[in-house]
Design an enzyme around this catalytic site. Structure first.
Site, PDB file in Angstrom:
ATOM      1  N   LYS A 225       4.077 -36.544  -5.028  1.00 16.70           N
ATOM      2  CA  LYS A 225       4.706 -35.454  -4.289  1.00 16.70           C
ATOM      3  C   LYS A 225       6.205 -35.497  -4.582  1.00 16.70           C
ATOM      4  CE  LYS A 225       5.564 -33.563   0.302  1.00 16.70           C
ATOM      5  NZ  LYS A 225       7.017 -33.514   0.066  1.00 16.70           N
TER       6      LYS A 225
ATOM      7  N   GLY B 211       8.928  -6.628   6.142  1.00 13.98           N
ATOM      8  CA  GLY B 211       7.831  -6.930   5.225  1.00 13.98           C
ATOM      9  C   GLY B 211       8.002  -6.192   3.906  1.00 13.98           C
TER      10      GLY B 211
ATOM     11  N   GLY C 182      13.884  -4.502   3.865  1.00 15.91           N
ATOM     12  CA  GLY C 182      14.970  -4.635   4.811  1.00 15.91           C
ATOM     13  C   GLY C 182      14.590  -5.237   6.146  1.00 15.91           C
ATOM     14  N   MET C 183      15.349  -4.830   7.183  1.00 12.13           N
ATOM     15  CA  MET C 183      15.176  -5.360   8.528  1.00 12.13           C
ATOM     16  C   MET C 183      14.986  -4.221   9.518  1.00 12.13           C
ATOM     17  SD  MET C 183      15.387  -8.694   8.426  1.00 12.13           S
ATOM     18  CE  MET C 183      15.637  -9.009  10.183  1.00 12.13           C
TER      19      MET C 183
ATOM     20  N   SER D 132       6.750   7.105  13.142  1.00 13.31           N
ATOM     21  CA  SER D 132       6.246   5.780  13.512  1.00 13.31           C
ATOM     22  C   SER D 132       6.895   4.717  12.644  1.00 13.31           C
ATOM     23  CB  SER D 132       4.718   5.722  13.365  1.00 13.31           C
ATOM     24  OG  SER D 132       4.331   6.003  12.036  1.00 13.31           O
TER      25      SER D 132
ATOM     26  N   ARG E 140       1.823  -5.492   5.047  1.00 12.48           N
ATOM     27  CA  ARG E 140       2.372  -4.390   4.287  1.00 12.48           C
ATOM     28  C   ARG E 140       1.590  -4.240   2.977  1.00 12.48           C
ATOM     29  NH1 ARG E 140       7.175  -2.405   5.885  1.00 12.48           N
ATOM     30  NH2 ARG E 140       6.193  -0.547   4.987  1.00 12.48           N
TER      31      ARG E 140
ATOM     32  N   ARG F 118       1.970  -4.127  -0.109  1.00 15.96           N
ATOM     33  CA  ARG F 118       2.850  -4.493  -1.210  1.00 15.96           C
ATOM     34  C   ARG F 118       2.299  -5.742  -1.891  1.00 15.96           C
ATOM     35  NH1 ARG F 118       8.186  -2.279  -0.575  1.00 15.96           N
ATOM     36  NH2 ARG F 118       8.295  -0.923   1.264  1.00 15.96           N
TER      37      ARG F 118
END
Length: 656
Positions: free
Chosen positions: A55, A519, A522-523, A582, A590, A592
């Site tokens: 590891k 997701g 952005g925010m 919405s 999402r 993506r």
């Protein structure tokens, strides 16, 4: 293990032979993005046939090779090629094509062990010449998609591909043999901090998988520094640091660390801590007289990494050693990290003939083997199970709200459509609302329990979007949303700055706001409201905030939608506050690549956030289960938009 060793040797010679290795016909298109397979922490070596590797304590690094071009990406998909030109050149010398290679970037000390502190320091000053890229897997190799091939075949193929490599900066990560009972003894004999076990016969999956496990010979995690003791003997500065972790009721004492410090560490830390001194303990529960004697308490803002042998029965670290100060861990996010116990993995259903159904939360999932996302390889039944498992966290944000569905019945790479009403296709278990709520349209929909949530996934739903009002008072929004949508060329630091500045404005207005990753890029900032205004007023107020921010930061923020207006800027989108609009709901997946998830975060976590797609369906669920405190504590508090707020924004309330 002996049987496995023999099989491994056989495969080493045969792995690249098309007649013996399971390769798809012809060349396989190389994906632009690949998420790494992550190991599950466990407390004991699991039963079965496993192969163990060192590891490494370094940076996870994936290499994409196509057309002679080598690109290097860290675990969070950031491109590090320019920072690691020597290693990119070393990989180019291998003459591989259409490959994704997986490994760890490390810096070795004089004993041959990885030294993370030295690696981080070298990385900060740009000295990469001594770093070694240890390769341990090849999900794609020379045009062949090997993700479904057994791990021992992939590694054998990788080892053979590296057989003529003479560059010391790229090496193959060798495995070592050990029985289940001897793995810790073998690791200790090699003076390893930990090992990674890989189940023989397992595929490569872009997620945290039980087929890869990590065992620590010594535990390691971050702690909040809450105080320090007076030095004794010849030591100057302080004697020990008092450690804590966040619990449900506040900071919980976790013991002390007094070793591992250099003189420079002690001097630097002592100077910092002296500026943070406070009179009272920041702990939720006071310490007894003995433990609190000679302690100077500090503000709980500083975090340190500590290595230790075990947690004692009373929740304290044993034989702790100071490792360093991480730069990206807000103190509010530090909790006690719990290894996952080994559980018997259920046998995955085999899909044969016409019987292609499985059951999730009592709902039949047809075509469960359908791939929803080619990057992560997530199947339809896995998406349905995510929604069933995340139900306790997502349902409170769905209940009583009209919901819109983004559906991708054949996967996100195929046709997608947005369904706002129940007319296109009736979905079992999903509630149809009173048609009078949206005159001139079919009924709006609501998801209010686990069967309806899973049924949405069964019908191809990937994303869930909700109104900013509940159906019982549809004309009075109880929140507004600000969506920070950046120009893709902007660095993530620009998003953090814009979010922080918007939060500061809301603070000045006297409004408490809550954050979640979109997701996507952005925010999202959510502000709960008392339901005493209509749609026009709420939207106008959100617009006034967006325009005010644009006036304050004209080079960074725009209130005008459209790609041309967003070049080099962040669009502060207020349009999601119109009637019928919405926003993707908290904990929704999402559509993506990689299936990222929109995740609520505490404000203290903002600076440590790496990107808007930081969590996927596996890590979002893991995070939700491990949260010690609600990141949206206080969200139920409702707030009013006052006349004073309109004045502060230099805006006028509609109708005044």
């Amino acid at each position: 293990m002996a049987k496995a060793e023999s099989e491994y040797a056989r495969l080493s010679d045969a792995a690249l032979d098309p007649a013996s290795a399971p390769q798809p016909p012809g060349k396989t298109a190389l994906p632009d993005r690949l998420l790494p397979q992550l190991a599950t922490p466990v407390e004991q070596p699991p039963a079965g046939e496993w192969r163990y590797e060192v590891k490494f304590d370094g940076y996870r690094l994936l290499a994409r090779i196509e057309g002679g071009e080598v690109r290097l990406f860290n675990r969070n998909q950031l491109d590090w090629t320019d920072r690691l030109k020597l290693h990119a050149d070393a990989l180019a010398e291998l003459n591989l094509d259409n490959s994704w290679l997986d490994g760890e970037l490390v810096l070795l000390d004089d004993t041959g062990h990885s030294d993370f502190a030295a690696l981080r320091q070298a990385f900060e000053i740009g000295r990469t010449v001594d770093m070694v890229y240890f390769l341990f897997d090849a999900p794609f190799l020379n045009g062949a998609d090997l993700r479904q091939a057994p791990v021992e075949e992939r590694r054998a193929a990788l080892k053979k591909a590296l057989s003529n490599n003479g560059n010391k900066r790229v090496r193959f990560s060798e495995a070592f043999s050990a029985s289940q009972g001897d793995i810790f003894e073998s690791a200790n004999a090699l003076a390893l901090d930990g090992v990674v076990g890989k189940r023989l016969g397992s595929p490569y999956e872009s997620r945290r998988s039980p087929d890869w496990v990590k065992l620590k010979c010594r535990l390691r995690q971050a702690f909040v520094i809450v105080g320090f003791t007076r030095p004794q003997g010849k030591r100057h500065g302080f004697g020990a640091l008092l450690l804590a972790v966040n619990g449900p009721s506040g900071l919980v004492y976790a013991g002390r660390v007094s070793s591992g410090f250099s003189q420079s560490h002690i001097k630097q830390l002592h100077e910092q801590l002296c500026t943070l001194e406070r009179d009272a303990s920041p702990l939720a529960e006071p310490l007894n007289g003995t433990r609190s004697r000679s302690v100077k308490w500090v503000e709980p803002t500083q975090v340190c990494d500590v290595e230790f042998t075990e947690w004692t029965r009373d929740g304290l670290v044993n034989q702790a050693v100071f490792l360093g100060l991480p730069h990206d861990r807000p103190s509010g996010t530090i909790i006690r990290e719990q290894p996952m116990p080994i559980k018997a993995e259920p046998t995955k259903p085999k899909y044969r003939g016409k019987t292609r159904t499985v059951e999730v939360a009592g709902v039949k999932i047809t075509h469960p083997e359908r791939v929803i996302d080619s990057v992560s390889g997530v199947h339809k039944d896995e998406l349905a199970r995510y929604y069933a498992d995340i139900a306790p966290w997502i349902l409170p944000h769905l209940k009583q709200r009209p919901v819109a569905l983004l559906r991708a019945p054949d996967g996100i790479g195929e046709e997608q459509f947005f369904q706002k009403h129940a007319d296109r296709l009736e979905i079992p278990h999903i509630k149809q609302l009173d048609p009078a709520l949206d005159p001139g349209h079919a009924a709006l929909m609501e998801i209010d329990d686990v069967p309806s949530l899973v049924s949405a996934a069964q019908m191809g739903t990937v994303e869930l979007h909700t109104w900013t009002a509940t159906h019982d008072r549809i004309e009075s929004p109880d929140l507004f949303v600000l969506d920070l949508d950046p120009d893709p060329s902007l660095p993530w630091s620009a998003m953090i700055e814009a979010t922080r500045m918007t939060l500061s404005l809301l603070d000045e207005l006297g409004l408490q706001a809550f954050l979640k990753t979109s997701g996507g890029k952005g925010m999202h900032i959510i502000v709960p409201l008392a339901r005493n205004e209509g749609w026009d007023v709420t939207k106008a107020f959100a617009k006034a905030i967006s325009q005010f921010m644009t006036r304050q930061m004209p080079k960074q923020i725009t209130a005008t939608m459209g790609p041309k207006n967003r070049v080099g800027k962040i669009f502060l989108d207020y349009l999601r506050n119109s009637r019928g609009a919405s926003t993707v709901v908290a904990y929704s997946v999402r559509a993506r690549p990689g299936l990222p998830v929109s995740v609520p975060i505490a404000r203290a976590e903002l600076d440590g956030l790496r990107n808007a797609q930081q969590w996927d369906i596996y890590t979002a669920l893991e995070r939700a289960k491990g949260l010690g405190a609600d990141p949206w504590e206080g969200y139920s508090h409702r707030q009013r938009i006052t006349a004073r707020m309109w004045e502060q924004l230099d805006a006028q309330k509609p109708g005044d």
